[in-house]
Design an enzyme around this catalytic site. Structure first.
Site: not given
Length: 254
Positions: A125-127, A131, A163
């Site tokens: 959900r936040d690639v 990260n 993001t």
């Protein structure tokens, strides 16, 4: 307040911050035997986010995913003990001008990490580059699972998770993301690695509308198979993307 210089739980000596996110701060810490760890400290009241990351991390075991080791309860707030991932964020790593071949090998490892998650029914959900930690050996690890969870998890209300530059269209609309949303974000990362730019830029509303409505500008010099692959990752409809990172990995044309 920084924890640098403190010894926590009479065991973990905190040396310096490694990074700060929207919610938590990650520190480099050493145990009495000199082994390094990453210590992720959440603010008081954010125990739910800590527990979510612990739940996800305990279901993962892959060399391209950073291990989540144990929960800690500190005076400063709930925390997680993580394996220390040596290296630097993907964005900083690219400043060394590693070349297309090395960058694509790192991206291939990102897909491998996502394939493992998706195979266990989980989505990140936040690639994003922040990260992905790349070591001096070009080994990459995907980190930060406090927004992760089951694919298509039911939300009580529309919730925009992720993001801005990497949001899949369904995330822009507040829908619960499946593996296809991770692949859209990975597609934005690949676009950036190949071109040095994001496909959609400008004010936040412009970027959101780009995700929803605008095709990504073609990258000059890509072979037709490469361009078609990138376009599939960045398709507006989840049904037009790869169903999971396993299929994207198998079709990788670079």
């Amino acid at each position: 307040m920084s924890l640098a210089g403190k010894t926590l739980l009479r065991r973990y000596r905190v040396v310096r911050p490694l990074g700060r996110g929207a919610l938590a701060t990650v520190y480099l810490a050493f145990d009495p035997f000199g082994a390094p760890y990453a210590l992720k400290v959440f603010p008081r009241g954010a125990g739910g986010r800590r527990d979510r990351e612990l739940w996800v991390g305990r279901r993962l075991a892959h060399p391209n995913l950073n291990p989540v080791l144990a929960p800690l309860d500190l005076e400063e707030g709930p925390a997680l003990l993580l394996a220390y991932a040596p290296g630097e964020e993907l964005g900083r790593w690219t400043l060394r001008r590693p070349g297309r071949g090395r960058a694509l090998r790192v991206f291939h490892q990102l897909l491998a990490a996502l394939a493992h998650m998706h195979g266990r029914g989980l989505v990140h959900r936040d690639v994003k580059p922040e990260n992905v930690i790349v070591a001096g050996t070009d080994e990459a690890r995907l980190v930060d699972f406090d927004l992760s969870g089951p694919a298509l998890e039911a939300f009580k209300r529309p919730l925009r998770v992720g993001t801005l530059p990497y949001l899949a269209p369904e995330q822009v609309l507040g829908r619960s993301p499946g593996p296809e949303a991770d692949l859209y974000a990975a597609g934005v990362v690949l676009y950036w690695l190949l071109s040095g730019e994001h496909p959609f830029v400008g004010e936040p509303e412009e970027v959101l509308l780009g995700h929803l409505r605008q095709p990504a500008p073609p990258i000059p010099g890509l072979a037709p198979r490469e361009q078609a692959y990138l376009e599939r990752l960045l398709a507006k409809s989840p049904k037009e993307r790869f169903p999971s990172a396993k299929e994207a990995l198998e079709a990788f044309p670079f």
